[in-house]
Design a protein around this motif. Structure first.
Motif, PDB file in Angstrom:
ATOM      1  N   SER A 137      -1.609   4.724   5.602  1.00 29.40           N
ATOM      2  CA  SER A 137      -2.299   5.709   4.541  1.00 29.40           C
ATOM      3  C   SER A 137      -1.977   6.786   4.429  1.00 29.40           C
ATOM      4  O   SER A 137      -2.682   7.633   3.243  1.00 29.40           O
ATOM      5  N   ILE A 158      -1.025   8.536   1.126  1.00 26.79           N
ATOM      6  CA  ILE A 158      -2.194   8.992  -0.137  1.00 26.79           C
ATOM      7  C   ILE A 158      -2.139  10.122   0.612  1.00 26.79           C
ATOM      8  O   ILE A 158      -1.755  11.131  -0.184  1.00 26.79           O
ATOM      9  N   ASP A 159      -1.983  10.503   1.816  1.00 26.28           N
ATOM     10  CA  ASP A 159      -2.093  12.138   1.711  1.00 26.28           C
ATOM     11  C   ASP A 159      -1.043  12.850   1.716  1.00 26.28           C
ATOM     12  O   ASP A 159      -0.920  14.332   1.153  1.00 26.28           O
ATOM     13  N   GLY A 173      -0.108   2.861  -2.823  1.00 26.71           N
ATOM     14  CA  GLY A 173      -1.254   4.362  -2.784  1.00 26.71           C
ATOM     15  C   GLY A 173      -1.172   5.669  -3.447  1.00 26.71           C
ATOM     16  O   GLY A 173      -1.395   6.195  -3.956  1.00 26.71           O
ATOM     17  N   LEU A 184     -12.309   9.103  -0.759  1.00 27.92           N
ATOM     18  CA  LEU A 184     -11.158   9.450   0.743  1.00 27.92           C
ATOM     19  C   LEU A 184     -12.530  10.376   1.535  1.00 27.92           C
ATOM     20  O   LEU A 184     -13.446  10.705   0.941  1.00 27.92           O
ATOM     21  N   LEU A 196       0.521  -1.184  -0.015  1.00 26.56           N
ATOM     22  CA  LEU A 196      -0.334   0.106   0.029  1.00 26.56           C
ATOM     23  C   LEU A 196       1.030   1.521  -0.051  1.00 26.56           C
ATOM     24  O   LEU A 196       0.452   1.798  -0.557  1.00 26.56           O
TER      25      LEU A 196
END
Length: 370
Positions: A180, A183-184, A32, A208, A28
């Motif tokens: 995660s 991704i941000d 991601g 999201l 991920l």
């Protein structure tokens, strides 16, 4: 899925984004951020996409092992990249959750060398260990997965490790927290390149809940407190959240739980590693942040609903805990919002904008995730 093409700044030369995988990677951490840049290309809908994305494997071949057992296939190996070196706009480093096993000297030396010519260099999760080993984080503020932050600080004392935020920018070096949070970080890079509207549209297409700014904490006070589920504090915590507007002294809380003040303090310290007063303030400030996210209310009204006697008391709590005033917080974090002070010096945030719950709270209980 309907994708709305989003206009952005004038087109520039396509930026080459390179993700270097140090096996075994967390899949991920690679996929991601890659999906964010891929979605940016789709949304721009131009003959010349804003990004070209390439995955490098630091090993002997293009097959990149992951911790999940799902194999990834890189575009090329690090050795192939070294032989035909091309300009890199943004270099992103990803690894697995045991980074000390992934610190290949050839890769570390290459990262150090290429860092001098790239516009940005980033790490996802514990990829920060590779940047630190290359000396790129010396004297810089950086973050990583909170469960590995202590280890990062121990191994690399010259790094200013902050376990709280989901990503950190220091100069042209970016580090992100776990899973995660990559991704941000990728969304933030796209926002810098193509504008905030494009980043928000990507977040919507990726379904999201919100696009989290870097100052947001890796997890909320409520999530941290869930480690106490099943204890006597569970009911009290729920009651606190529903009664922020009333007087929540330690005496009131002890009476609510039918126990002594001393016993209540010991329970909070044992189960939540904090005091009743600090916990109440954290929950109140997080509620203020949620109210700012929703918008439509003055700071005076928000403060009253969350248990603050005045805007001045709330402002002082903000400065003490978050290091900025409510106005600065809104201007910095409320995406696309206009923060206007009212007659009482309050803050009004336009409905539909987003502000993070950037409280300085961290759990010591191991948890895998971003």
């Amino acid at each position: 899925m309907t994708q709305r093409k989003v206009p952005g700044p004038p087109l520039v030369a396509t930026r080459r984004i390179v993700i270097l995988g140090l096996p075994p990677v967390d899949a991920l951490d690679v996929i991601g951020p890659a999906e964010v840049f891929t979605m940016a290309n789709r949304l721009r809908g131009t003959a010349s996409p804003p990004y070209v994305l390439e995955l490098l494997a630091s090993g002997a071949d293009v097959h990149l092992a992951s911790e999940s057992g799902i194999a990834l296939r890189a575009h090329r190996t690090l050795e192939q990249e070294r032989r035909g070196s091309r300009p890199i706009d943004t270099l992103i480093v990803a690894s697995g959750f045991n980074p000390e096993q992934s610190l290949d000297r050839t890769a570390i030396n290459w990262i150090r060398t290429r860092s001098r010519s790239v516009r940005r260099i980033c790490s996802i999760c514990v990829g920060a260990f590779a940047l630190a080993d290359a000396g790129l984080l010396d004297g810089r503020r950086a973050t990583t997965h909170w469960g590995m932050a202590k280890r990062l600080a121990e191994l690399y004392p010259a790094v200013q490790v902050d376990a709280n935020p989901i990503w950190v920018k220091d100069g042209n070096v970016y580090t992100s927290a776990g899973i995660s949070a990559g991704i941000d970080l990728a969304l933030a890079l796209v926002a810098d390149d193509l504008g905030n509207e494009t980043a928000l549209e990507i977040a919507k297409n990726l379904v999201l809940f919100l696009r989290r700014p870097g100052g947001q904490a890796q997890f909320s006070v409520s999530l941290r407190a869930q480690q106490g589920l099943g204890s006597r504090l569970e009911e009290l915590r729920a009651w606190i959240s529903e009664h922020l507007h009333v007087d929540l002294t330690v005496e009131v809380l002890a009476d609510r739980l039918s126990t002594s003040v001393r016993t209540l303090i010991r329970m909070f310290e044992r189960e939540l590693d904090t005091t009743p007063a600090k916990y109440v303030e954290e929950v109140r400030l997080e509620a203020v942040c949620r109210a700012l996210e929703l918008g439509g209310r003055s700071l005076e009204e928000i403060g009253r609903r969350c248990g603050y006697r005045s805007v001045d008391v709330l402002r002082k709590a903000f400065v003490r805990r978050l290091g900025i005033s409510p106005r600065e917080y809104s201007q910095r974090f409320a995406t696309g919002a206009r923060a206007d002070a009212d007659a009482a010096g309050g803050v009004s945030v336009r409905p539909g904008t987003v502000a993070p719950a950037a409280l300085r709270a961290a759990s010591r209980r191991p948890h895998r995730g971003g």
